[in-house]
Scaffold this active site. Structure first.
Site, PDB file in Angstrom:
ATOM      1  N   VAL A   1       7.998   6.469  17.277  1.00  0.00           N
ATOM      2  CA  VAL A   1       7.678   7.183  16.036  1.00  0.00           C
ATOM      3  C   VAL A   1       6.447   8.063  16.179  1.00  0.00           C
ATOM      4  CG1 VAL A   1       7.063   6.899  13.594  1.00  0.00           C
ATOM      5  CG2 VAL A   1       8.781   5.394  14.640  1.00  0.00           C
TER       6      VAL A   1
ATOM      7  N   ARG B   1      -4.555  10.471   4.628  1.00  0.00           N
ATOM      8  CA  ARG B   1      -3.496  11.463   4.869  1.00  0.00           C
ATOM      9  C   ARG B   1      -2.467  11.489   3.750  1.00  0.00           C
ATOM     10  NH1 ARG B   1      -2.231  13.489   8.824  1.00  0.00           N
ATOM     11  NH2 ARG B   1      -0.032  13.271   8.351  1.00  0.00           N
TER      12      ARG B   1
ATOM     13  N   CYS C   1      -5.153  12.061  13.180  1.00  0.00           N
ATOM     14  CA  CYS C   1      -5.817  10.766  13.060  1.00  0.00           C
ATOM     15  C   CYS C   1      -5.654  10.095  14.415  1.00  0.00           C
ATOM     16  CB  CYS C   1      -5.184   9.941  11.953  1.00  0.00           C
ATOM     17  SG  CYS C   1      -3.554   9.368  12.416  1.00  0.00           S
TER      18      CYS C   1
ATOM     19  N   ARG D   1      -8.693  -0.531   4.725  1.00  0.00           N
ATOM     20  CA  ARG D   1      -7.792   0.469   4.147  1.00  0.00           C
ATOM     21  C   ARG D   1      -6.442  -0.160   3.809  1.00  0.00           C
ATOM     22  NH1 ARG D   1      -6.942   5.709   7.382  1.00  0.00           N
ATOM     23  NH2 ARG D   1      -5.543   5.830   5.606  1.00  0.00           N
TER      24      ARG D   1
ATOM     25  N   ARG E   1       0.105  14.136  13.627  1.00  0.00           N
ATOM     26  CA  ARG E   1       0.670  13.895  12.299  1.00  0.00           C
ATOM     27  C   ARG E   1       0.768  15.175  11.463  1.00  0.00           C
ATOM     28  NH1 ARG E   1      -1.302   8.322  10.171  1.00  0.00           N
ATOM     29  NH2 ARG E   1       0.550   8.552   8.864  1.00  0.00           N
TER      30      ARG E   1
ATOM     31  N   ASP F   1       4.611   0.182  12.339  1.00  0.00           N
ATOM     32  CA  ASP F   1       3.383  -0.456  11.823  1.00  0.00           C
ATOM     33  C   ASP F   1       3.243  -1.900  12.275  1.00  0.00           C
ATOM     34  OD1 ASP F   1       3.478   1.237   8.588  1.00  0.00           O
ATOM     35  OD2 ASP F   1       2.875   1.879  10.591  1.00  0.00           O
TER      36      ASP F   1
ATOM     37  N   LYS G   1       0.842  -1.208   0.000  1.00  0.00           N
ATOM     38  CA  LYS G   1       0.000   0.000   0.000  1.00  0.00           C
ATOM     39  C   LYS G   1       0.875   1.256   0.000  1.00  0.00           C
ATOM     40  CE  LYS G   1      -1.799   1.414   4.033  1.00  0.00           C
ATOM     41  NZ  LYS G   1      -1.525   2.815   4.415  1.00  0.00           N
ATOM     42  N   ASN G   2       1.876   1.277   0.868  1.00  0.00           N
ATOM     43  CA  ASN G   2       2.666   2.502   1.049  1.00  0.00           C
ATOM     44  C   ASN G   2       3.738   2.709  -0.005  1.00  0.00           C
ATOM     45  OD1 ASN G   2       1.044   2.973   3.201  1.00  0.00           O
ATOM     46  ND2 ASN G   2       2.545   2.442   4.767  1.00  0.00           N
TER      47      ASN G   2
HETATM   48  C1  EPZ Z   1       4.188   6.742   6.778  1.00  0.00           C
HETATM   49  O1  EPZ Z   1       3.378   7.730   7.378  1.00  0.00           O
HETATM   50  C2  EPZ Z   1       3.278   5.539   6.554  1.00  0.00           C
HETATM   51  N1  EPZ Z   1       2.182   5.930   5.654  1.00  0.00           N
HETATM   52  C3  EPZ Z   1       2.719   5.071   7.897  1.00  0.00           C
HETATM   53  O2  EPZ Z   1       1.952   3.920   7.658  1.00  0.00           O
HETATM   54  C4  EPZ Z   1       3.891   4.704   8.809  1.00  0.00           C
HETATM   55  O3  EPZ Z   1       3.385   4.333  10.071  1.00  0.00           O
HETATM   56  C5  EPZ Z   1       4.824   5.907   8.956  1.00  0.00           C
HETATM   57  O4  EPZ Z   1       5.263   6.360   7.648  1.00  0.00           O
HETATM   58  C6  EPZ Z   1       6.059   5.568   9.769  1.00  0.00           C
HETATM   59  O5  EPZ Z   1       6.746   4.506   9.169  1.00  0.00           O
HETATM   60  C7  EPZ Z   1       2.438   6.002   4.323  1.00  0.00           C
HETATM   61  O6  EPZ Z   1       3.542   5.763   3.850  1.00  0.00           O
HETATM   62  C8  EPZ Z   1       1.284   6.373   3.442  1.00  0.00           C
HETATM   63  P1  EPZ Z   1       6.097  10.042   8.993  1.00  0.00           P
HETATM   64  P2  EPZ Z   1       3.906   9.259   7.440  1.00  0.00           P
HETATM   65  O7  EPZ Z   1       5.988  11.336   8.273  1.00  0.00           O
HETATM   66  O8  EPZ Z   1       4.796   9.545   6.313  1.00  0.00           O
HETATM   67  C9  EPZ Z   1       6.414  13.297  12.438  1.00  0.00           C
HETATM   68  C10 EPZ Z   1       0.087   2.549   7.822  1.00  0.00           C
HETATM   69  O9  EPZ Z   1      -0.283   1.927   8.787  1.00  0.00           O
HETATM   70  N2  EPZ Z   1       6.310  14.316  11.374  1.00  0.00           N
HETATM   71  O10 EPZ Z   1       7.253   9.144   8.693  1.00  0.00           O
HETATM   72  O11 EPZ Z   1       2.702  10.113   7.661  1.00  0.00           O
HETATM   73  C11 EPZ Z   1       5.136  12.481  12.601  1.00  0.00           C
HETATM   74  O12 EPZ Z   1       4.203  13.169  13.437  1.00  0.00           O
HETATM   75  C12 EPZ Z   1       0.551   3.977   7.970  1.00  0.00           C
HETATM   76  O13 EPZ Z   1       0.188   2.091   6.660  1.00  0.00           O
HETATM   77  C13 EPZ Z   1       6.383  15.657  11.706  1.00  0.00           C
HETATM   78  O14 EPZ Z   1       6.528  16.011  12.876  1.00  0.00           O
HETATM   79  O15 EPZ Z   1       4.758   9.223   8.783  1.00  0.00           O
HETATM   80  C14 EPZ Z   1       5.633  11.198  13.222  1.00  0.00           C
HETATM   81  O16 EPZ Z   1       5.757  11.379  14.617  1.00  0.00           O
HETATM   82  C15 EPZ Z   1       0.219   4.496   9.328  1.00  0.00           C
HETATM   83  N3  EPZ Z   1       6.274  16.599  10.719  1.00  0.00           N
HETATM   84  C16 EPZ Z   1       7.028  11.029  12.599  1.00  0.00           C
HETATM   85  O17 EPZ Z   1       7.388  12.314  12.077  1.00  0.00           O
HETATM   86  C17 EPZ Z   1       6.105  16.251   9.394  1.00  0.00           C
HETATM   87  O18 EPZ Z   1       6.033  17.158   8.537  1.00  0.00           O
HETATM   88  C18 EPZ Z   1       7.068  10.017  11.455  1.00  0.00           C
HETATM   89  O19 EPZ Z   1       6.026  10.348  10.566  1.00  0.00           O
HETATM   90  C19 EPZ Z   1       6.027  14.876   9.065  1.00  0.00           C
HETATM   91  C20 EPZ Z   1       6.137  13.921  10.065  1.00  0.00           C
END
Ligand code: EPZ
Length: 431
Positions: free
Chosen positions: A330, A93, A117, A400, A122, A308, A22-23
């Protein structure tokens, strides 16, 4: 709202084919916005999030076609809009990923703020900061991110991410492919899905070096072409089925998965006492006699233990022998599954970002409620293990991210059935 009815106590024994990731599929289909030629993508999983992404692309004017082998052709030759509306973005998202390609190709974009969420606020501040450093003017008005580039073309620059962000890395990597000059992304995400997107972009003519490391260099080009790409298998789906077999004391063979995507998860399963064997394009797991051993873990960005898979391993520790700590580094609120597991008899104590899990002999089936994608998978696994019947509600969360979860589990012997609201509670049990 559909529910899943599960009768526990059956050790899984069977074979499952792993679907496309998916990702990886999400950023890859969105990369079609970077070119006026057709992008053909294979191995797309049949998931609600993919449907939402294709709906969003369609809303922007992208032509979407599905061929008889379920390959998807996306063509952004004639875009009619550069605005991603709230009603679509709020359901997924990852819609924020259209921002980079639209800015890079057209010099302007409007994308609804995704909103929080269940697993945390996020924010997307790192995405926005990166675009501003590349020369975009970005404002947030009435819940929308409004961005434009004077002179229409982004400029390459060096961006150091304060936090490792997967979609932040993907968004800025896509934007940099068409920027003037070279962009360096430091402290970049190293996830396999980032690497898969880079592979697709390179097939489209992008010049990218270092994907998969913490430092990615992108040399901007004037235009990208169409391409054909097959997305990688879903390592989290695979890890979830391995955890299901381990939890039920059974055995499973996963086809179409590269074990190198799962090293941290396979390491923890082995530490817990499961037997794992690796083939060219498959992974097998079986549980030796007795209970699993409780094992500590901390989630980390790739190649560390994936966030995840945290919920699934809280469950494994909840029924293991001994006690262990599970620390989530994370996301700030990714323990929503714990209270539901406690209602099934799990002995878990939360201390900030750490859960102290003491293994119990058995869990009891109950009516539980899914809150987010991976928490809901954990509750399904709990139902497979628990004595009696478990009803998992709000399983739209599962749909999803898991393609045909009840069919795949049932073919391994699980007693699991989907019922719609009207059928329950009349559909009293699962044979
Ligand atoms: C991706 O989400 C995945 N989704 C998530 O999978 C996964 O859990 C996550 O990466 C971590 O591996 C997709 O790829 C579509 P991040 P993402 O930006 O990119 C903070 C699933 O179950 N952050 O790596 O949204 C954030 O709050 C989903 O398939 C900021 O502070 O996650 C978090 O604490 C759930 N500012 C950390 O970084 C920003 O601008 C990591 O988030 C961006 C992120």
């Amino acid at each position: 709202m559909d529910k899943l009815l599960i009768s526990g106590g059956v050790p899984l024994d069977g074979e499952v084919r792993i679907s496309g990731a998916k990702n990886a599929a999400l950023p890859v289909v969105i990369a079609s916005l970077l070119t006026d030629q057709a992008l053909v993508v294979h191995n797309i999983p049949h998931l609600q999030d993919i449907t939402t992404a294709l709906e969003l692309l369609g809303h922007l004017g992208v032509r979407v076609q599905v061929d008889d082998r379920f390959a998807i052709e996306v063509n952004a030759a004639q875009l009619t809009s550069r605005r991603a509306p709230y009603e679509l973005v709020r359901t997924m998202r990852a819609s924020i990923l259209v921002l980079g390609p639209l800015l890079a190709r057209f010099g302007e974009a409007e994308v609804s703020l995704p909103g929080g969420c269940a697993i945390g606020s996020r924010p997307v501040d790192l995405h926005i900061k990166g675009f501003e450093m590349m020369g975009a003017e970005v404002s947030v008005e009435e819940g929308y991110i409004k961005a434009k580039v004077n002179g229409r073309r982004l400029s390459g620059t060096k961006i150091v991410f304060d936090t490792v962000t997967v979609t932040g890395t993907e968004n800025l990597m896509m934007a940099a492919t068409l920027a003037r000059g070279t962009t360096i992304l430091e402290n970049a995400a190293r996830e396999p899905e980032v690497v898969d997107l880079a592979r697709c972009l390179i097939k489209m003519g992008a010049r990218i070096h270092g994907a998969g490391t913490g430092l990615i260099e992108i040399e901007g080009v004037d235009r990208l072409t169409g391409a054909e790409h097959r997305v990688i298998p879903d390592r989290i789906e695979a890890g979830t089925y391995l955890a299901a077999a381990a939890a039920t004391g059974g055995r499973i063979r996963l086809c179409g998965i590269d074990a190198r995507l799962l090293e941290a998860v396979l390491g923890k399963l082995t530490e817990m006492g499961a037997g794992v064997s690796i083939e060219e394009d498959a992974v097998q797991l079986h549980v030796k006699e007795g209970r699993l051993q409780a094992t500590d873990l901390r989630t980390q960005p790739f190649p560390g233990f994936p966030s995840d898979m945290q919920a699934q391993f809280i469950l494994l520790n909840a029924i293991a022998s001994g006690a262990a700590t599970v620390t989530e580094t994370v996301f700030e609120n990714r323990f929503m599954h714990v209270q539901e597991l406690q209602r099934m008899g799990a002995d878990i104590e939360l201390r900030g970002h750490t859960a102290l899990v003491r293994g119990v002999e058995t869990l009891s089936g109950a009516q539980v409620m899914a809150t987010d994608l991976r928490a809901s998978a954990c509750l399904v696994l709990a139902g497979l293990v628990a004595e009696g019947q478990t009803v998992v509600d709000r399983i739209y969360h599962i749909d999803r991210g898991y393609d045909c979860i009840e069919e795949k589990l049932a073919q391994c012997g699980a007693r699991i059935r989907r019922v719609s609201r009207g059928q329950y509670p009349h559909a009293a049990s699962v044979s």
